[in-house]
Design a protein around this motif. Sequence first.
Motif, PDB file in Angstrom:
ATOM      1  N   PRO A   1       0.336  -1.016   0.139  1.00  0.00           N
ATOM      2  CA  PRO A   1      -0.206  -0.025  -0.106  1.00  0.00           C
ATOM      3  C   PRO A   1       1.105   1.557   0.110  1.00  0.00           C
ATOM      4  N   LEU A   2       2.124   1.189   0.854  1.00  0.00           N
ATOM      5  CA  LEU A   2       2.743   2.728   0.577  1.00  0.00           C
ATOM      6  C   LEU A   2       3.609   2.418  -0.765  1.00  0.00           C
ATOM      7  N   ALA A   3       3.991   2.097  -1.833  1.00  0.00           N
ATOM      8  CA  ALA A   3       4.271   2.068  -3.017  1.00  0.00           C
ATOM      9  C   ALA A   3       3.465   2.378  -3.922  1.00  0.00           C
ATOM     10  N   ALA A   4       1.921   1.728  -3.808  1.00  0.00           N
ATOM     11  CA  ALA A   4       0.915   1.732  -4.171  1.00  0.00           C
ATOM     12  C   ALA A   4       0.525   3.110  -4.342  1.00  0.00           C
ATOM     13  N   SER A   5       0.577   4.171  -2.799  1.00  0.00           N
ATOM     14  CA  SER A   5       0.039   5.293  -2.591  1.00  0.00           C
ATOM     15  C   SER A   5       1.079   6.192  -3.117  1.00  0.00           C
ATOM     16  N   VAL A   6       1.792   6.298  -3.277  1.00  0.00           N
ATOM     17  CA  VAL A   6       3.381   7.003  -3.421  1.00  0.00           C
ATOM     18  C   VAL A   6       3.209   7.251  -5.125  1.00  0.00           C
ATOM     19  N   GLY A   7       2.790   5.437  -5.970  1.00  0.00           N
ATOM     20  CA  GLY A   7       2.829   5.988  -7.357  1.00  0.00           C
ATOM     21  C   GLY A   7       1.871   6.344  -7.768  1.00  0.00           C
ATOM     22  N   GLY A   8       0.806   6.290  -6.902  1.00  0.00           N
ATOM     23  CA  GLY A   8      -0.860   7.582  -7.583  1.00  0.00           C
ATOM     24  C   GLY A   8      -0.480   8.559  -8.262  1.00  0.00           C
ATOM     25  N   ALA A   9       0.451   9.190  -8.062  1.00  0.00           N
ATOM     26  CA  ALA A   9       0.363  10.583  -8.467  1.00  0.00           C
ATOM     27  C   ALA A   9       1.940  10.803  -8.861  1.00  0.00           C
ATOM     28  N   GLY A  10       1.809   9.885 -10.118  1.00  0.00           N
ATOM     29  CA  GLY A  10       2.956   9.552 -10.736  1.00  0.00           C
ATOM     30  C   GLY A  10       2.614  10.027 -12.261  1.00  0.00           C
ATOM     31  N   THR A  11       0.741  10.114 -12.660  1.00  0.00           N
ATOM     32  CA  THR A  11       0.729  10.557 -13.937  1.00  0.00           C
ATOM     33  C   THR A  11      -1.042  11.388 -13.373  1.00  0.00           C
ATOM     34  N   MET A  12      -1.279  12.273 -14.229  1.00  0.00           N
ATOM     35  CA  MET A  12      -2.855  12.495 -14.032  1.00  0.00           C
ATOM     36  C   MET A  12      -3.799  11.703 -13.321  1.00  0.00           C
ATOM     37  N   ILE A  13      -3.792  10.238 -13.981  1.00  0.00           N
ATOM     38  CA  ILE A  13      -4.740   9.179 -14.163  1.00  0.00           C
ATOM     39  C   ILE A  13      -4.503   8.624 -13.348  1.00  0.00           C
ATOM     40  N   GLY A  14      -3.529   8.676 -12.400  1.00  0.00           N
ATOM     41  CA  GLY A  14      -2.913   8.081 -11.265  1.00  0.00           C
ATOM     42  C   GLY A  14      -4.033   7.587  -9.778  1.00  0.00           C
ATOM     43  N   GLY A  15      -4.939   9.524  -9.417  1.00  0.00           N
ATOM     44  CA  GLY A  15      -5.379   9.539  -9.041  1.00  0.00           C
ATOM     45  C   GLY A  15      -6.333  10.891  -8.248  1.00  0.00           C
ATOM     46  N   GLY A  16      -7.297  11.214  -7.707  1.00  0.00           N
ATOM     47  CA  GLY A  16      -8.177  12.179  -7.955  1.00  0.00           C
ATOM     48  C   GLY A  16      -7.481  13.415  -7.522  1.00  0.00           C
ATOM     49  N   ARG A  17      -6.062  13.143  -6.562  1.00  0.00           N
ATOM     50  CA  ARG A  17      -5.273  14.437  -5.889  1.00  0.00           C
ATOM     51  C   ARG A  17      -4.525  15.072  -7.289  1.00  0.00           C
ATOM     52  N   ASN A  18      -4.519  14.714  -8.180  1.00  0.00           N
ATOM     53  CA  ASN A  18      -3.696  14.852  -9.137  1.00  0.00           C
ATOM     54  C   ASN A  18      -4.642  15.962  -9.910  1.00  0.00           C
TER      55      ASN A  18
END
Length: 545
Positions: free
Chosen positions: A256-273
Amino acid sequence: MIGHAYKPLFSRKAISTCIFGAVDFGAFVKKTKKKRKSSMEDKEPKKTEVKPEEPPPKETLKEPKGLIDPMKAVKPGESKTSIAIGLAIAIAAFITVAFIIPTPEGLTREGHLLFAIIVTAIILWVAEVIPIGITAIFIPAAMIVFGVQAHWPAWSGFAAPAVMFVYCIIMFGVILNQVGLAKRLILGIVGVVGTNVKKFTFLLCLACTYLATILHDATIAILFCSSFAGLLSMLDMKPKMGKSSNLAKMLMVMVPLAASVGGAGTMIGGGRNPVAVEILYMVTGIHIDFLAYMLRNFPMVGVMAVGVWFVCWNIFRPEIKELPAGAVSEKLAPMGRDEKGVLITFLCAFGVWLTTPLHGIHLSATAALALVPIFLLRMVDPKETFRAFPWEAMWVFGAGVTMGLAMLHTGAGEWLAMQFMPLFEGMPWPIVFWASSLFSSMLSSIMSNTAATALILPVTVPLAEGLGISPSAIAIASPIATGFVMLVIGAPPMIIAYSFGYFSQVDFIKVGIVSSFVAQILLTLMVSTYWPLVGIEDMPILGIW
């Protein structure tokens, strides 16, 4: 009369009896069975038939039964004294913060009481003296009782779109276990990477990070955690909250830590972007497109992943160096109808998620609709699926969303940012940037990273402009920093991993705090060197030249 000695073969303790006269053999056998407990030991050695040794059974991946409710997992011993002490500390903390410490200037009374409730909840969660679900529902109830929020907004976080999406995505994880797809995934991963534990965990961490740049981080967490449940079952590592093996803890915390970090790598990785990009444009007029965003953040999340792996490896160093050979040698039967059906349904849902910017359908609606054909066509047993679902863990996530909404509505989050960030005014911009990432990490540990991004940037972007720092640097790096979560309640991937019951909240905090600080330093160094070197930001390298 002739004496007969009878020696039965059905017991290690023989019966030696002298029978005089003619005795019916059937009656004799019945009589000797009744006297087995009071018989004398046989002095003659018993002849046993020597059987050839059979080869040990082949080690195979055991099929996990599904997600484990943390309430049912084995927890460390809890005495009534420790429970009483934990409750006393929590109550004392609430009274102190709410009624003894005066309300700070600029903070509303509702915000002050909210801080008292949050401190109390964190103590109860960390101490785990009462079920985490009870602590979760205490939060909105306390908000209503003390007038922080009305009853409708207080409970609304439990039905928020993000919460409903996580409900459905965890349900997918249970289904993947039941049909056997999770087992196929882990066999495929180990078959490609190999059985060396150090190499396996390192490449796995990078894979989770970069897959999360195009998939939702919650999707990665459920896929990999479900798969590792099968691997850990094969190694006879059952969920024992707080007492699991280091390998189990490392896998279930690192994913989960690795996935949470990776979610910011592109615009589609998560709503925060997209939230960060939109706020940057609204405040400054600076627009960042998809490619420019990816050029900034995609390489950096890999560096963050290395930091996550390093911390997890050194805190939970696995006891074994090689995975069992059976983990790669087992042959699986061809996919059945149910497996194919679930796989096709999941891929279709993923396709819709990936094209969300085109049609605007929320992730939660897609996930919910995808479950309909699975249950309608009886690809899995609905009763077994709902029985395996970790309902209590989802209460915790709903409480986290509720706290985030309350931070926004009461002004407590903005007040906190205005108290924290000016402390670093006049310092070199890398220090200010590190402070911003630290604040982002702290705030996202008690609320969703999207909400944390929406709350932080309207304050930090204007502040960055006033301090002579590139506002786009603060805005685009903020989604990465909100992935450095320190508490289980901070993000869906952590809740998903926790629901399997392999680690306690204290276990996660030990890794979460250290990995957060390591990742903040790495993020600051990358922004201070990588961005200026490739001409992305008009900033001096390391704030010096």
